[in-house]
Scaffold this motif. Structure first.
Motif, short mmCIF file in Angstrom:
data_model
loop_
_atom_site.label_atom_id
_atom_site.label_comp_id
_atom_site.label_asym_id
_atom_site.label_seq_id
_atom_site.Cartn_x
_atom_site.Cartn_y
_atom_site.Cartn_z
N SER A 27 -49.76 -72.27 -69.52
CA SER A 27 -48.59 -71.40 -69.50
C SER A 27 -47.45 -71.97 -68.66
O SER A 27 -47.68 -72.46 -67.55
CB SER A 27 -48.97 -70.03 -68.92
OG SER A 27 -49.87 -69.35 -69.75
N PRO A 28 -46.21 -71.87 -69.16
CA PRO A 28 -45.07 -72.06 -68.27
C PRO A 28 -45.03 -70.89 -67.28
O PRO A 28 -45.30 -69.75 -67.66
CB PRO A 28 -43.86 -72.05 -69.21
CG PRO A 28 -44.32 -71.35 -70.44
CD PRO A 28 -45.80 -71.57 -70.54
N ILE A 29 -44.71 -71.19 -66.03
CA ILE A 29 -44.74 -70.18 -64.98
C ILE A 29 -43.36 -70.06 -64.37
O ILE A 29 -42.80 -71.04 -63.87
CB ILE A 29 -45.79 -70.52 -63.91
CG1 ILE A 29 -47.19 -70.52 -64.54
CG2 ILE A 29 -45.73 -69.54 -62.74
CD1 ILE A 29 -48.27 -71.03 -63.63
N HIS A 30 -42.82 -68.85 -64.39
CA HIS A 30 -41.47 -68.58 -63.86
C HIS A 30 -41.59 -67.98 -62.46
O HIS A 30 -42.33 -67.01 -62.26
CB HIS A 30 -40.73 -67.61 -64.77
CG HIS A 30 -40.51 -68.13 -66.16
ND1 HIS A 30 -39.36 -68.79 -66.53
CD2 HIS A 30 -41.31 -68.10 -67.26
CE1 HIS A 30 -39.45 -69.14 -67.81
NE2 HIS A 30 -40.61 -68.73 -68.28
N ARG A 57 -30.45 -64.84 -61.06
CA ARG A 57 -30.85 -64.16 -62.30
C ARG A 57 -31.19 -65.19 -63.37
O ARG A 57 -30.63 -66.29 -63.39
CB ARG A 57 -29.72 -63.26 -62.82
CG ARG A 57 -29.47 -62.01 -62.01
CD ARG A 57 -28.27 -61.25 -62.58
NE ARG A 57 -28.02 -60.00 -61.87
CZ ARG A 57 -28.28 -58.79 -62.34
NH1 ARG A 57 -28.83 -58.66 -63.54
NH2 ARG A 57 -28.01 -57.72 -61.64
N CYS A 58 -32.08 -64.78 -64.26
CA CYS A 58 -32.47 -65.68 -65.33
C CYS A 58 -33.00 -64.87 -66.50
O CYS A 58 -33.95 -64.10 -66.35
CB CYS A 58 -33.55 -66.65 -64.83
SG CYS A 58 -34.23 -67.74 -66.10
N GLU A 59 -32.37 -64.99 -67.68
CA GLU A 59 -32.92 -64.38 -68.89
C GLU A 59 -33.84 -65.40 -69.53
O GLU A 59 -33.39 -66.41 -70.06
CB GLU A 59 -31.81 -63.97 -69.86
CG GLU A 59 -32.36 -63.20 -71.07
CD GLU A 59 -31.29 -62.70 -72.01
OE1 GLU A 59 -31.23 -61.47 -72.25
OE2 GLU A 59 -30.52 -63.54 -72.51
N ILE A 60 -35.14 -65.16 -69.46
CA ILE A 60 -36.09 -66.16 -69.93
C ILE A 60 -36.26 -66.13 -71.44
O ILE A 60 -36.72 -67.10 -72.03
CB ILE A 60 -37.44 -66.04 -69.21
CG1 ILE A 60 -38.10 -64.68 -69.48
CG2 ILE A 60 -37.28 -66.30 -67.72
CD1 ILE A 60 -39.52 -64.58 -68.94
N THR A 61 -35.89 -65.01 -72.04
CA THR A 61 -35.89 -64.85 -73.49
C THR A 61 -35.08 -63.58 -73.76
O THR A 61 -34.92 -62.75 -72.87
CB THR A 61 -37.33 -64.74 -74.04
OG1 THR A 61 -37.33 -64.95 -75.46
CG2 THR A 61 -37.96 -63.42 -73.71
N GLU A 83 -33.72 -61.75 -58.86
CA GLU A 83 -34.22 -62.02 -57.52
C GLU A 83 -33.59 -61.03 -56.54
O GLU A 83 -32.37 -60.99 -56.39
CB GLU A 83 -33.86 -63.45 -57.14
CG GLU A 83 -34.37 -63.92 -55.80
CD GLU A 83 -33.89 -65.33 -55.50
OE1 GLU A 83 -34.68 -66.26 -55.65
OE2 GLU A 83 -32.70 -65.48 -55.14
N VAL A 84 -34.42 -60.20 -55.89
CA VAL A 84 -33.90 -59.21 -54.95
C VAL A 84 -34.37 -59.44 -53.52
O VAL A 84 -33.76 -58.95 -52.57
CB VAL A 84 -34.28 -57.77 -55.39
CG1 VAL A 84 -33.62 -57.43 -56.71
CG2 VAL A 84 -35.78 -57.57 -55.44
N GLY A 85 -35.47 -60.17 -53.31
CA GLY A 85 -35.95 -60.46 -51.97
C GLY A 85 -36.44 -59.22 -51.25
O GLY A 85 -36.70 -58.17 -51.82
N GLY A 86 -36.59 -59.34 -49.94
CA GLY A 86 -37.00 -58.22 -49.10
C GLY A 86 -38.47 -58.24 -48.77
O GLY A 86 -38.87 -58.63 -47.67
N VAL A 121 -38.23 -57.39 -62.95
CA VAL A 121 -38.11 -57.80 -64.35
C VAL A 121 -37.45 -56.67 -65.12
O VAL A 121 -37.99 -55.55 -65.17
CB VAL A 121 -39.48 -58.15 -64.96
CG1 VAL A 121 -39.29 -58.70 -66.37
CG2 VAL A 121 -40.23 -59.15 -64.08
N ARG A 122 -36.31 -56.95 -65.69
CA ARG A 122 -35.59 -55.96 -66.50
C ARG A 122 -35.92 -56.22 -67.97
O ARG A 122 -35.68 -57.32 -68.48
CB ARG A 122 -34.09 -56.05 -66.24
CG ARG A 122 -33.26 -54.95 -66.91
CD ARG A 122 -31.79 -55.16 -66.65
NE ARG A 122 -30.99 -54.14 -67.30
CZ ARG A 122 -30.49 -53.07 -66.70
NH1 ARG A 122 -30.70 -52.89 -65.42
NH2 ARG A 122 -29.78 -52.19 -67.37
#
Length: 265
Positions: free
Chosen positions: A111-114, A160-164, A171-174, A182-183
């Protein structure tokens, strides 16, 4: 053209009963009575037609045993019962690199891992081994991420990154330096998988931070951001009532799996 939509499988694989004072940071500051608190452990799967994306991989039996966590169903067995194989090469999103989110990652050998670049940099630095972080981290499991990097399967990003189409990582951190949410576009509207940016709905609604945070101010801002998003639902990382908010799958997995935005429903 109709935008691509996804259905979300919410899979409960573990549970723990503890005390509120063990869950919320500096609980005494709230001047509230202590009491029992139940939290569950989840992983998630996105499906759209033949496309599959895994979001986190739960904890392993070894990771659970180290910390006294109960395994209700092995995550890989649960996926197998849903017709999903770890070695199928479907993408994996790592919301953050805690033991209960990257256990079993080594089974996803194709698997590709994000992952957020900040997240990887943190857990491969000396800070990742400090006691206040290492209880929730696991260097043996981080090694699975590094193995994927050595094989050219790691997809690092910032911001931010739209992977598909229909799946955006933010990325929100904390909670951790590179904590992601993930939206997801569903037929109900946008749904956010909060990961551990919000462990529980009480945390989200009352600004009561979880006991482990890498950056307090960023964690509060993440909660504020989540509340301001115009979405159909926010799915938290550990709320014990999460499955009850959605339709259960039929059959023997009904106690463990709910489906959000089911296609054809």
């Amino acid at each position: 053209m109709t935008p691509q939509t996804w259905e979300i499988l919410v899979i409960k694989h573990g549970t723990r009963t503890t005390r509120r004072s063990d869950v919320f940071m500096n609980y005494g500051f709230y001047d509230e009575p202590d009491g029992d608190f139940v939290l569950h452990y989840y992983l998630w799967v996105l499906r759209s037609g033949d496309q599959v994306i895994h979001v986190d991989t739960g904890y392993s039996a070894t990771g659970a045993a180290k910390r006294g966590r109960e395994v209700l169903i092995d995550p890989l067995e649960a996926l197998g019962s849903l017709g999903l194989r770890a070695d199928a090469g479907n993408p994996v999103v790592v919301t953050h690199a805690h033991y209960d989110h990257i256990g079993n990652l080594g089974a996803f050998t194709k698997s590709p891992i994000h992952i957020s670049r900040k997240e990887l940099e943190f857990w491969t630095s000396d800070l990742g081994t400090k006691p206040l972080f290492s209880h929730f981290g696991d260097q043996e499991e981080v090694a699975s991420i590094l193995q994927a990097k050595s094989e050219g399967r790691l997809r690092e990003f910032e911001g931010r990154c739209e992977i598909t189409p229909g799946v955006e990582l933010v990325e929100v951190g904390g909670h951790t330096p590179g904590q992601l949410v993930v939206r997801v576009s569903t037929n109900l509207g946008p749904v956010i998988l909060a990961g551990d940016a919000a462990h529980f709905h009480e945390e989200l609604e009352r600004d009561m931070l979880f006991q482990s945070m890498a950056d307090l101010s960023t964690a509060y801002r993440a909660l504020h951001w989540l509340r301001d998003e115009d979405v159909a639902a926010i799915i938290t990382g550990h709320d014990a009532g999460e499955l009850d908010r959605f339709d259960r799958v039929e059959g023997p997995l009904g106690d463990f799996v709910a489906i959000v935005g089911a296609h054809g429903a």
